[in-house]
Design a protein around this motif. Structure first.
Motif, short mmCIF file in Angstrom:
data_model
loop_
_atom_site.label_atom_id
_atom_site.label_comp_id
_atom_site.label_asym_id
_atom_site.label_seq_id
_atom_site.Cartn_x
_atom_site.Cartn_y
_atom_site.Cartn_z
N ILE A 16 4.68 -28.32 -22.50
CA ILE A 16 4.71 -28.92 -21.18
C ILE A 16 3.66 -30.03 -21.17
N THR A 17 4.09 -31.27 -21.06
CA THR A 17 3.15 -32.38 -21.09
C THR A 17 2.61 -32.71 -19.71
N ASP A 18 3.42 -32.52 -18.67
CA ASP A 18 2.95 -32.82 -17.32
C ASP A 18 3.87 -32.15 -16.32
N VAL A 19 3.34 -31.90 -15.14
CA VAL A 19 4.14 -31.38 -14.02
C VAL A 19 3.80 -32.22 -12.80
N ASP A 20 4.82 -32.80 -12.21
CA ASP A 20 4.65 -33.64 -11.03
C ASP A 20 5.30 -32.93 -9.85
#
Length: 141
Positions: free
Chosen positions: A37-41
């Protein structure tokens, strides 16, 4: 004093951490191996979360990354239920998995740049030899 992080950013960080743990330990789908998981927006109203997923195996074909995204989409209900048990939120955001091809693109650009540098060096060496052969006084210093 203003807050450093808003609520949706804090929830995004928690989702990122918990999803990383859940995917590596609980999801049994073989398509989902070697993902991160690289990012969560998270949207400001906390109803939707865009989960950006990268593939550890950057040498794998793009179809493998698409399979991993499909595997995560298939496990969406399970992940949402497990997140509901771990996080204390009134409404659990709807998870939308999106491929993060940053690593793959960076590697592709690195290969292009390395190839251009090698080509320039080869051209410089060959043009340097041609100049020396054409001007005999240059080599006899």
């Amino acid at each position: 004093m203003a807050r450093e992080f808003s609520r949706h950013q804090r929830v995004g960080e928690e989702l990122k951490r918990e999803l990383g743990i859940l995917i590596t330990t609980q999801v049994k789908d073989p398509r989902v191996s070697l993902v991160t998981i690289t990012d969560v927006d998270v949207s400001p109203d906390l109803k939707y979360a865009k989960v950006f997923v990268g593939n550890f195996d950057v040498t794998a074909p793009a179809e493998k990354s698409a399979d991993a995204i499909e595997g995560l989409r298939a496990a969406r209900g399970f992940l949402k239920k497990q997140l509901g048990k771990r996080l204390r939120l009134r409404v659990m955001p709807d998870l939308r998995f999106i491929e993060d091809a940053t690593e793959r693109e960076a590697q592709r650009l690195d290969q292009i740049i390395s190839g251009a540098v090698r080509e320039d060096q080869a051209n410089a060496e060959s043009s340097g030899r041609d100049d020396d052969a054409a001007d005999p006084d240059r080599g006899a210093s």
